[in-house]
Design an enzyme around this catalytic site. Structure first.
Site, PDB file in Angstrom:
ATOM      1  CB  CYS B 400      49.282  72.843  30.995  1.00  0.00           C
ATOM      2  SG  CYS B 400      47.674  72.984  31.690  1.00  0.00           S
ATOM      3  CG  HIS B 444      49.615  76.338  34.098  1.00  0.00           C
ATOM      4  ND1 HIS B 444      49.930  75.773  32.809  1.00  0.00           N
ATOM      5  CD2 HIS B 444      51.009  76.452  34.458  1.00  0.00           C
ATOM      6  CE1 HIS B 444      50.943  75.574  32.422  1.00  0.00           C
ATOM      7  NE2 HIS B 444      51.843  76.050  33.520  1.00  0.00           N
ATOM      8  CG  ASP B 460      55.210  75.459  33.731  1.00  0.00           C
ATOM      9  OD1 ASP B 460      54.852  74.482  32.859  1.00  0.00           O
ATOM     10  OD2 ASP B 460      54.513  76.446  33.643  1.00  0.00           O
TER      11      ASP B 460
END
Lengths: 305, 644
Positions: B400, B444, B460
């Site tokens: 991520c 994250h 995202d």
């Protein structure tokens, strides 16, 4: 003091010098209907004690010398074919007597040992399908050599438990030894002994032992001893319930011998080494544990409640 | 009582048990020295060899102290102190010569138990320490009673511990609590593993390998969808080519939320992480504890969170965030380090040159991820100095942080204000406890872009490449053969249930035992009906409770002893024994009455007749059949009349 018993003790003490305590313990054992194991070196008077007691009490006496080649039939008896009548007739073995001296019982093989011990326990002999009761009273004094001697089959714990007491005679003290050396031949003395008691009288005394009173306070004490023996880390096993019953029976007999009608803690303490020494094993050295010492430690460790 | 071998083994076991958990964090040499000392002592006991000479012990002791001083540069503080304590305890075993030393060791082991809680306060630790305490108590009982076998010894120890439990409960509930961590050493009170305020390639994926709990959440009424569960942590603005940092906000203005909708209320129990930030769902609007709302919607508590805290928060799931952002902040959100990643800049410029709007441009960037063979992995290949270029054009494998970092870089290069937001996403629902668990593996990183009139909008990029990560968590998003911590891997339903059970239990333990602070105490005592909860009242009640319990135990013990005393004959006899004990003739506990009378008679011949009569009378009354009232009375009188 019960009179005939006193006479028995006095007369036996004339033959066995300097061992009043052992004589009393042997009598206690007899009165409590137990059997006695004497463990000691040869020649300290084991046989003499048995012989003298039998004579004084007026009991039939048989001595069985145990050897390693002995068979159960040598003790119990055999049935032999009769040519003239054409039947088997049972020839009673030496065990059919009121008082048996089983000499050097640990020299016999386990098979023979257990024949004797079974007869002791059951008070009867079963041979070729026929059960024959043993005479009453029936009292066995077994002797054994210290187990570390050569050529012995040590009795296992379960069989040791069949004996009410195990005692040791030990060497006589100087004074007694002097009397022994200076006095007349022991065998002649025994020959001269006279019965001091009828068999019926002895059995009545055995009955009386059961009536000796045991108070709750004393039972507390016995239980405290049993509990301590089980909780303590010093012993391999604690004392069994049978050991507790034996202890009480022996203490009753000891009290009666003392002319009392109730048991007191001193009676327990007096018989405990005899009753417990062959049932206790030290944790520290299983091989050479001195049962007497352990029993004395047990007495000292338990407070009288 | 002598120092027998079993007792020494017991003491060795005590020291071993209390110090074994420390092996995890002690320096290797200290563990080795401690183990060697214990082994040596065991060997000496087993073989019966004499203990080492004092001079040798002295050398070892000074050597150990010196080694500790060298390892830690100090003899004080938690690590050095614990090491010192354990080594000295092991050394004490080597000079175990008298019973007094054994007593010292028993107390010392009890003390070392406490040090284990410096490192872990979990239920397993507590249970293990309870077991250790049982062993220590059993050793102590051994020390006191001597010949008792192991089983009765353990029984007595267990009874003692059971008796201590109500006392401990009273002390625990009523002891006045102080604010803050108990030991006053915030720096090393807790192991730190958690989100930091910087992000560089690999930092998140490393965190993902930990299954440690970050926080737990209970929703008060409705639960948001999983793809709405973005737990906001540090917001990162500044990029130096490799690492993202928070930087310094150009404004101190509290951010504004407008057009809010679908609020959710929830309670967070946050594990200590030694940093100031708190976690809340995007976007937080209300918080129950005092905290700063940073201009980028980050929640910062006043103090570093070095103890577990609980707070209620309200978040708005739909919002318009700070549509009137300060110009200086917007400028920060466009700043890029000079000279890095030329290819990416060029790509952004190409997209811009097409003359498309911001929305279209964002879609293009996301489509770039989803269509050009990008993959989501925990073990991306290393990146060079132009990390974004390398990632976007060469390796195309990342976690991520790679996606967030490159996306923000692209946006800024294209002239759209953007920033990286780190935190946690998703969570695991424990249906037994009715709460969500957020682990470090849920860490994250995502992004926010600022659009005219709409304010900061969450984008995202990971969702574009791996929607499974957002919908079902990390486990679903990664290939099956990826090395993941045990708790995150797929498991059988039974294991899952066990794990949830255990975590629910842990949660209760955290809430009620470890988290029993002054507020909880206040609430609990008020609910119990205490009217004026002040520390004076608590202390008074505590003392009263302890006194009451001690009284009850004393009475119970006395009652066990009383029946023995109740026998009048026995009482009178013991009185007689006390009289004689005063003149130096005490009765041994195992001595019978007649034996005792005889012994007294030998020492004091003039008492012979009297003692004989008394003892005979006592024996008759206590062990005989006769137990008439007047006889007992007569015996009592006789004892009273007995003078020395």
């Amino acid at each position: 003091m019960t009179h005939p018993l006193q006479a028995v003790i006095t007369q036996t003490e004339q033959v066995i010098l300097g061992k009043p305590r052992q004589i009393r313990l042997a009598l206690t054992c007899l009165l409590a209907r137990g059997h006695l194991l004497i463990e000691d070196l040869p020649g300290v008077g084991k046989t003499m004690l048995a012989h003298a007691l039998a004579k004084t009490l007026g009991l039939q006496f048989q001595r069985i010398q145990f050897t390693s080649d002995m068979l159960p039939a040598d003790i119990l008896g055999v049935s032999i074919y009769q040519r003239d009548s054409g039947e088997f007739k049972f020839h009673a073995g030496p065990i059919f007597a009121q008082m048996i001296l089983a000499d050097e019982v640990n020299r016999a093989t386990p098979k023979t040992q257990s024949a004797l011990l079974e007869a002791m326990e059951e008070q009867q002999v079963t041979s070729e399908g026929e059960t024959r009761p043993l005479p009453v009273p029936f009292f066995v004094i077994a002797t054994q050599n210290p187990t570390n001697q050569i050529g012995t089959f040590p009795l296992p714990e379960s069989q040791l438990d069949r004996f009410l007491m195990r005692i040791q005679l030990g060497y006589p003290d100087a004074q007694a030894e002097r009397g022994l050396l200076a006095g007349v031949e022991r065998r002649d003395l025994i020959a001269k002994l006279t019965p001091q008691m009828e068999t019926a009288e002895l059995m009545a005394l055995q009955q009386q032992v059961r009536q000796v009173f045991v108070s709750p306070a004393l039972l507390d004490y016995v239980q405290a001893i049993l509990r301590h023996s089980r909780e303590s880390a010093r012993y391999v096993h604690g004392l069994s319930p049978r050991a507790g019953l034996s202890l009480l029976a022996a203490a009753r007999a000891w009290a009666l011998l003392d002319g009392r009608t109730a048991v007191m803690p001193e009676d327990i303490q007096a018989v405990l080494p005899g009753v417990a020494s062959h049932r206790l094993q030290s944790v520290q050295d299983v091989q050479i544990s001195d049962g007497d010492k352990l029993a004395r430690e047990l007495i000292e460790a338990v407070a009288i409640p | 009582m002598k120092l027998t071998a079993p007792l020494v083994y017991g003491l060795i076991a005590c020291i071993l048990l209390v110090s074994a958990p420390h092996a995890d964090h002690l320096p290797l040499w200290a563990s080795a020295v401690g183990a060697a000392l214990l082994a040596w002592r065991t060997y000496l006991t087993a073989s019966g060899n004499p203990l080492p000479a004092r001079w040798l012990l002295l050398i070892i002791t000074f050597g150990s102290v010196l080694a500790i001083a060298i390892s830690f540069h100090t003899l004080f503080g938690r690590e050095a102190g614990v090491t010192l304590l354990i080594l000295l305890a092991a050394l004490k075993l080597m000079e175990l010569r008298a019973l007094r030393d054994a007593t010292v060791l028993v107390y010392l082991s009890c003390f070392i138990i406490i040090t284990n809680f410096f490192y872990s306060q979990s239920i397993p630790t507590a249970l293990f320490m309870l077991f250790t305490l049982l062993v220590i108590m059993a050793t102590w009982v051994h020390l006191q009673t001597g010949t008792l076998a192991l089983k009765p010894r353990l029984r007595i120890a267990a009874i003692l511990l059971l008796q201590a439990i109500p006392l401990a409960l009273v002390l625990f509930v009523l002891f006045p609590r102080v604010q803050g961590p108990l030991w006053g050493m915030p720096q090393d009170a807790y192991a730190t593993s958690g989100l930091s305020d910087t992000m560089s390639p690999g930092s998140m994926s490393k965190l993902s390998l930990s299954d440690a709990v970050a926080f737990r959440v209970t929703f008060n009424d409705q639960v948001p969808r999983r793809d709405q569960l973005y737990w906001r942590g540090p917001v990162l603005w500044d990029f130096d080519g490799t690492t993202w940092t928070r930087g310094r906000n150009a404004t101190v203005q509290r951010p504004t939320l407008s057009d809010t909708g679908s609020p959710v209320d929830y309670t967070v129990t946050l594990e200590p992480h030694n940093k100031r930030w708190l976690f809340a769902l995007d976007m937080p609007s209300k918080l129950s504890i005092a905290a700063d709302f940073a201009p980028d919607f980050q929640l910062l508590s006043k103090e570093p969170v070095n103890a577990r805290i609980r707070y209620n928060a309200t978040s708005q799931l739909s919002y318009r965030a700070n549509p009137l952002e300060a110009p200086l902040q917007l400028r920060r959100a466009l700043t890029l380090p000079r000279g890095f990643n030329p290819q990416t800049r060029q790509l952004a410029a190409e997209w811009r040159a097409r003359g498309i709007g911001d929305d279209e441009l964002i879609r293009t960037a996301l489509a770039n991820f989803s269509q050009n063979n990008f993959s989501y992995t925990l073990e991306p290949p290393p990146l060079g100095i132009n990390s974004v270029d390398d990632f976007l054009f060469t390796t195309r494998q990342g976690f991520c942080e790679h996606y967030a970092s490159s996306f923000v870089f692209l946006m800024r290069a294209a002239g759209i204000p953007a920033r990286v937001v780190t935190g946690y996403q998703g969570g695991e629902y424990n249906d037994l406890g009715g709460y969500y668990i957020l682990r470090q593996s849920d860490a994250h990183a995502w992004t926010e872009v600022w659009l005219q009139d709409r304010g900061w909008v969450r984008i995202d990029p990971t969702a574009a490449i791996s929607p499974a990560r957002i919908q079902s968590g990390l486990r679903a998003a990664l290939p099956n053969d990826t090395a993941l911590p045990f708790l995150i891997r797929t498991q059988s339903p039974l294991l899952l249930k066990l794990r949830f059970n255990f975590d629910a239990l842990t949660n209760q333990w955290n809430q009620w035992v470890l988290g029993y602070n002054s507020e909880r105490q206040f609430a609990f005592l008020t609910r119990l009906g205490m009217e004026d909860v002040s520390w004076q009242n608590m202390a008074l009640d505590m003392l009263a409770g302890v006194a009451l319990l001690t009284g009850i135990f004393t009475l119970l013990l006395l009652r066990r002893m009383l029946p023995k005393q109740a026998d009048a004959v026995q009482t009178a006899w013991l009185k007689l024994c006390r009289k004689l004990a005063k003149v130096g003739l005490p009765r041994a506990p195992h001595e019978g009455a007649m034996d005792y009378a005889k012994r007294v008679a030998i020492a004091r011949p003039e008492l012979q007749q009297a003692m004989h009569d008394l003892a005979t009378c006592y024996v008759a009354l206590r062990y005989g059949r006769a137990n008439e009232k007047q006889d007992v009375a007569a015996f009592k009188d006789a004892v009273r009349a007995f003078k020395l």
